[in-house]
Design a protein around this motif. Structure first.
Motif, mmCIF file in Angstrom:
data_model
loop_
_atom_site.group_PDB
_atom_site.id
_atom_site.type_symbol
_atom_site.label_atom_id
_atom_site.label_comp_id
_atom_site.label_asym_id
_atom_site.label_seq_id
_atom_site.Cartn_x
_atom_site.Cartn_y
_atom_site.Cartn_z
ATOM 1 N N THR A 205 0.812 -1.222 0.000
ATOM 2 C CA THR A 205 0.000 0.000 0.000
ATOM 3 C C THR A 205 0.841 1.266 0.000
ATOM 4 O O THR A 205 0.354 2.329 -0.402
ATOM 5 N N GLN B 165 -4.861 8.346 6.559
ATOM 6 C CA GLN B 165 -6.091 8.286 5.770
ATOM 7 C C GLN B 165 -5.818 7.712 4.374
ATOM 8 O O GLN B 165 -6.591 6.897 3.864
ATOM 9 N N SER B 166 -4.702 8.128 3.777
ATOM 10 C CA SER B 166 -4.354 7.613 2.449
ATOM 11 C C SER B 166 -4.072 6.118 2.504
ATOM 12 O O SER B 166 -4.462 5.362 1.600
ATOM 13 N N ARG C 293 -5.373 4.039 4.614
ATOM 14 C CA ARG C 293 -6.656 3.369 4.815
ATOM 15 C C ARG C 293 -7.423 3.272 3.497
ATOM 16 O O ARG C 293 -8.016 2.237 3.180
ATOM 17 N N GLN C 294 -7.382 4.344 2.723
ATOM 18 C CA GLN C 294 -8.059 4.327 1.424
ATOM 19 C C GLN C 294 -7.430 3.300 0.482
ATOM 20 O O GLN C 294 -8.134 2.619 -0.266
ATOM 21 N N MET C 295 -6.103 3.189 0.558
ATOM 22 C CA MET C 295 -5.428 2.218 -0.299
ATOM 23 C C MET C 295 -5.752 0.797 0.120
ATOM 24 O O MET C 295 -5.925 -0.087 -0.722
ATOM 25 N N GLU D 132 -8.540 -0.175 1.308
ATOM 26 C CA GLU D 132 -9.880 -0.435 0.761
ATOM 27 C C GLU D 132 -9.816 -0.702 -0.735
ATOM 28 O O GLU D 132 -10.514 -1.586 -1.254
ATOM 29 N N LYS D 133 -8.952 0.014 -1.450
ATOM 30 C CA LYS D 133 -8.799 -0.209 -2.880
ATOM 31 C C LYS D 133 -8.313 -1.611 -3.206
ATOM 32 O O LYS D 133 -8.736 -2.232 -4.182
#
Length: 499
Positions: A428, A486-487, A489-491, A493-494
């Motif tokens: 990530t 946050q980035s 965490r978003q990754m 999820e991706k």
């Protein structure tokens, strides 16, 4: 390639193959409403390929007719050191299994069409996407050129020169374009099933006929080589062994991310189907490349003393001898050589379809006309594919390099996209800027080495050295890039495996 069955019989069989391929294209496209209006429908067969079609289209992607006519002469010249051709193909399957299941799940969720859809989704960088598009189109263009040259030589050889090289290329490119236009990926996959079956049977019969001709078992063949040409039976030296490992890395990572191979991952009807197809593909290196290797080794005993140019005709010479055994062997060899031509065409159509999809979705759809309908994108891709083929045909009349040199240059650059897949799917922290600079530096370094004639350093290919530099830049650069919680965490999820 002078074949005893060239001429009328060869023309009849090639005509039959052409008619069957056109019929498959027609049947694949018939009744498919909206086929030419949907990127997924036309380029990925609606993401609904079952295990048989998926297995054979993966098989055709990995094994071309060039595998038969090119690998056997190499085994003849190099001897037992060409055993490396078997792990070449085996390691590709291992590389697929490292990333294909995860990529399939994400592609299903995000409705990917081309390999660079993943690049765009993962890195959100126009620079990274454009560079990946260029490197992949370069690889596809080189691969397609290789197949066009091979089609011309194969057809001209099988027809005894009745159909000249140039007309052979034009005729079968027309056939390929027609059935591909009619049925898209579905037509390509179904023609792969046809040629794959005949190719497998043909290789087995060719080997059986060769063993019959030498009138001994393989142990005697090995003893003959050890006595008459000991260099071909000797253990490879250190530099050759290093070159083996280098080639395994180059081919393993490069072939696994062929754009047309990645699109077959997207086309599977389920993750289970994908994994079952790969499980069956794991048996194919010894069944295909292994048998071709044995054919080349037996050729040392059957046709001793051939120079490099003469050895390139080995498969044709052996097929002539096998065809003379009896009528059954004769017609199997005729069908077999027709299947070699069909296999080359089948590989070319896969490459062209992928090239067309990247033009339509990545170049036109993302950067030229983002608001275009899918039907318009498909039409642009078809026309763009024809223009690309026309340019490559012009080059094919006077090939600028040997097939092997084209092959190497293709992988040297294409493999630089590998970190975006193999690292990007799992790590990530991997960031866009290091990926861009890693790809660029690796590609420039590899291309420079190839163009200056310094293909290897102590047996290590320039593409592998470039890949090492590429990965180093990706890893060090990503650690030097700050990433917020946050980035991350978003990754996560991706890259999740939930559909």
């Amino acid at each position: 390639m002078n074949l005893a069955f060239s001429g009328p019989d060869g023309i009849i069989i090639l005509t039959l193959y052409a008619v069957v391929m056109l019929l498959i294209g027609y049947l694949a496209g018939r009744g498919q409403k909206g086929l030419h209006k949907s990127l997924s429908g036309y380029y990925l067969a609606g993401k609904n390929l079952g295990i048989i079609a998926l297995f054979f289209t993966l098989y055709a992607t990995q094994y071309s007719g060039n595998t038969i006519v090119g690998y056997a002469p190499t085994a003849y010249r190099d001897g037992f050191s060409w055993l490396q051709s078997i792990p070449f193909m085996t390691i590709i399957i291992a590389m697929y299994l490292m990333f294909a299941p995860r990529l399939y799940v994400i592609s299903k969720r995000q409705n990917f069409v081309t390999p660079t859809d993943w690049i765009t989704y993962r890195f959100q960088s126009k620079a990274v996407t454009l560079l990946a598009i260029f490197l992949m189109l370069w690889g596809l263009g080189n691969y397609l050129l290789e197949q066009l040259v091979a089609i011309g030589h194969a057809v001209a050889g099988m027809t005894g020169g009745t159909i000249p090289y140039e007309w052979a290329v034009i005729a079968f490119v027309f056939v390929m374009l027609t059935y591909e236009w009619l049925g898209g990926m579905k037509a390509v996959a179904f023609t792969d099933v046809m040629q794959g079956l005949v190719l497998m049977v043909g290789v087995v019969v060719l080997l059986a006929g060769a063993l019959y001709l030498v009138e001994c078992d393989f142990t005697d063949v090995t003893r003959y080589i050890a006595e008459r040409e000991p260099a071909k039976a000797a253990a490879p030296d250190l530099e050759t062994s290093v070159n083996w490992m280098s080639m395994l890395i180059l081919v393993g990572f490069g072939a696994a991310i062929y754009p047309h191979a990645v699109q077959r991952i997207y086309s599977a009807e389920s993750e289970r189907t994908l994994k079952r197809s790969f499980a069956r593909m794991a048996w194919m290196p010894p069944v295909t490349t292994g048998l071709v290797f044995l054919v080349g080794i037996i050729g040392i005993m059957l046709f001793p003393g051939l120079d490099e140019q003469g050895s390139e005709q080995l498969v044709g010479m052996m097929a002539n001898q096998v065809a003379s055994i009896n009528l059954v062997f004769y017609w199997v060899m005729v069908l077999f050589f027709g299947a070699i031509v069909a296999a080359i065409i089948s590989t070319a159509d896969s490459v062209l379809l992928s090239f067309s999809s990247m033009l339509s979705n990545d170049v036109y759809g993302k950067y030229i006309n983002p608001h275009a309908s899918e039907e318009r994108k498909v039409r642009f891709g078809k026309i763009g594919g024809i223009i690309a083929v026309a340019i490559l045909l012009w080059i094919a009349w006077n090939p600028p390099a040997t097939l092997y040199e084209i092959f190497v240059l293709k992988f040297e650059l294409l493999v630089q996209v590998a970190p975006a897949f193999f690292l990007g799917l799992y790590w990530t922290r991997l960031s866009a800027k290091p990926v861009f600079w890693g790809m660029l530096v690796g590609a420039v370094f590899s291309g420079f080495m190839t163009l200056t004639g310094n293909d290897t350093v102590l047996g290590v290919h320039g593409g592998v050295i470039g890949l090492f530099i590429n990965v180093l830049i990706c890893v060090v650069g990503s650690y030097m890039t700050s990433v917020s919680t946050q980035s991350r965490r978003q990754m996560d999820e991706k890259l999740s495996m939930e559909i």
